[in-house]
Design an enzyme around this catalytic site. Structure first.
Site, PDB file in Angstrom:
ATOM      1  CE  LYS A 189     -20.187 -23.400  -5.834  1.00  0.00           C
ATOM      2  NZ  LYS A 189     -21.406 -22.688  -6.414  1.00  0.00           N
ATOM      3  CG  ASP A 222      10.720   3.662  -0.477  1.00  0.00           C
ATOM      4  OD1 ASP A 222      11.553   4.062   0.008  1.00  0.00           O
ATOM      5  OD2 ASP A 222      10.918   3.187  -1.746  1.00  0.00           O
TER       6      ASP A 222
END
Length: 478
Positions: free
Chosen positions: A95, A402
């Site tokens: 952590k 695209d």
């Protein structure tokens, strides 16, 4: 070896289980107690490893327990890491949250200690994670949710239906920090609903589940919510109290079999009975919401004052060339195209140079269809071919581009294909600029298909808080 590859190889027995190797004196069985605490803890940890090494796919020692024992504890950690079978990946539960020590700590855990992955806290942001991502083959797991009741006020903020709660914001943001191979998520929760919302937002990430064994929890619901579409991507902890039992090996084997049975049932029912997970982020959620947000987050869609090629000034700009540099996003884009292409009839895929050539290549590989492309300009030397690739007159070709702005480039490319005797019925793009362009295609004999419409993108970004009302109004005024 790449962490994910090592994990997959360690999971050949279909195991989803991981073991927390935590030298917690309060949990140590009395049969190991002696005057030498470190020696007692070592014997217990060795028992755990020996009893579980052929039934688990990950070991996860918690650094804090070793640090609490001082120098002898860190020496115990070194010995424990060395005793873990080399084929089983190790995730160090640290952590880590200190930016100033990230660089040296990453070097220590990855090069000296030899662990495969580490857990980090997200609050400092990408700057904290970056030093850990420069080590090839290593991985980071970002803590996005805990089961601690006192954390609810923070994790669920703001507690309304108009915005994502903080823990989902963490998921959303951290996905831009690294690829699925580099970055996973740690989720502490007793609720399948929470795990399901995280999985929906991060379908491609590996998730470490924590705190799932609370009284009244349902293993099948946890698995249904947390597994990815391939029935993997979820790591389940061996219950802590099980690690103190004499018959640990038998209990872990029984748990393993229970998980396999539940997973098999979930997968077999997936086609007819999907798991419903409530999502109150938007009242009307776009099916490609995650894709839209990621396109914005990596800068493919920008808002401001941008001069277009035509000389006009628009309050937005779209640049899709960045997609190929973000593998997990590129994969999602390809999958979205496939959703359309699988409904069409065609023999070959044609990409329009140059922007859509990577997309057409990826689609050809995914769909196992041959690819060709019309040249933007014909070379004055060599074969002087207008169309590259093998084809036969009379075949049907689907054109992939695209973005549709005017439709000019797509129709020019389609015209070159037709001049070679090929049939072109459909043009498929990622984004439709709208402004009547699909009607223009139809007038010229083509059917236009798009994954996203520009208005849908802007609406989703506004609902998600990515753009403000002023930016929305500027778009609507165009």
């Amino acid at each position: 070896m790449n962490f994910l590859k090592k994990l997959n190889e360690a999971s050949q027995n279909q195991s989803l289980l991981f073991v927390g190797l935590d030298p917690n004196p309060e949990m140590m069985p009395s049969r190991y107690e002696s005057s030498d605490l470190i020696s007692s803890l070592w014997d217990w940890l060795q028992f755990i490893i020996a009893a579980t090494c052929d039934r688990v796919c990950v070991y996860k020692p918690t650094l804090g327990f070793y640090q609490a024992l001082g120098t002898p504890g860190l020496e115990l950690l070194q010995h424990t890491l060395s005793s873990i079978p080399k084929h089983i990946p190790i995730i160090l539960d640290a952590k880590h949250s200190d930016l100033n020590t990230s660089t040296i700590f990453a070097q220590t855990v990855f090069t000296q200690w030899g662990v495969d992955a580490i857990t980090v806290s997200p609050y400092v942001g990408q700057d904290l994670v970056a030093p850990f991502l420069v080590y090839p083959g290593k991985a980071v797991f970002v803590l996005c949710c805990t089961s601690n009741p006192a954390a609810v006020k923070l994790q669920q903020y703001p507690n309304n239906t108009n915005d994502l709660p903080l823990y989902l914001r963490v998921v959303q943001e951290s996905k831009t920090w690294g690829t699925p191979e580099q970055l996973g998520l740690e989720v502490g929760t007793t609720k399948a609903e929470v795990l399901g919302r995280i999985r929906a937002l991060a379908p491609e990430r590996t998730i470490i589940a924590r705190s799932i064994w609370a009284e009244g929890s349902n293993l099948s619901e946890i698995l249904a919510a947390g597994l990815n579409t391939n029935g993997n991507g979820l790591l389940i902890p061996v219950p802590q109290d099980m690690l103190s039992q004499d018959n640990l090996a038998q209990q872990v084997q029984s748990l393993h079999e229970e998980i396999i049975q539940a997973k098999t049932t979930i997968i077999s029912n997936a086609l007819s009975c999907s798991v419903w997970i409530p999502d109150v982020c938007f009242l009307n959620q776009h099916p490609y919401q995650d894709l839209i947000l990621q396109l914005y987050d990596i800068g493919c869609i920008m808002f401001g004052e941008f001069v277009q090629a035509s000389g006009a000034t628009f309050p937005y700009y779209i640049d899709l060339r960045k997609i190929i540099s973000t593998p997990q996003l590129f994969n999602q884009v390809l999958s979205a195209y496939v959703d359309i292409l699988k409904t069409l009839e065609f023999d070959r895929i044609a990409g329009i140079p140059y922007g859509s050539l990577p997309t057409a290549t990826g689609l050809a590989l995914q769909l196992q269809r041959p690819m060709i492309f019309p040249r933007k300009e014909v070379k004055a030397h060599g074969t002087r071919r207008v169309i590259e690739g093998e084809f036969y007159p009379g075949e049907t070709v689907v054109v992939v581009d695209d973005i549709l702005i005017s439709g000019k480039s797509a129709m020019e490319g389609a015209g070159k294909l037709k001049s070679a005797g090929l049939n072109v019925n459909d043009i498929v793009v990622l984004i439709d600029h709208e402004q009547g362009v699909k009607e223009r295609l139809r007038e010229n004999g083509y059917r236009g298909h798009s994954v996203l419409a520009l208005s849908q993108i802007v609406e989703t970004l506004h609902q998600a808080g990515r753009i403000n009302q002023e930016q929305l109004n500027a778009f609507l005024a165009v």
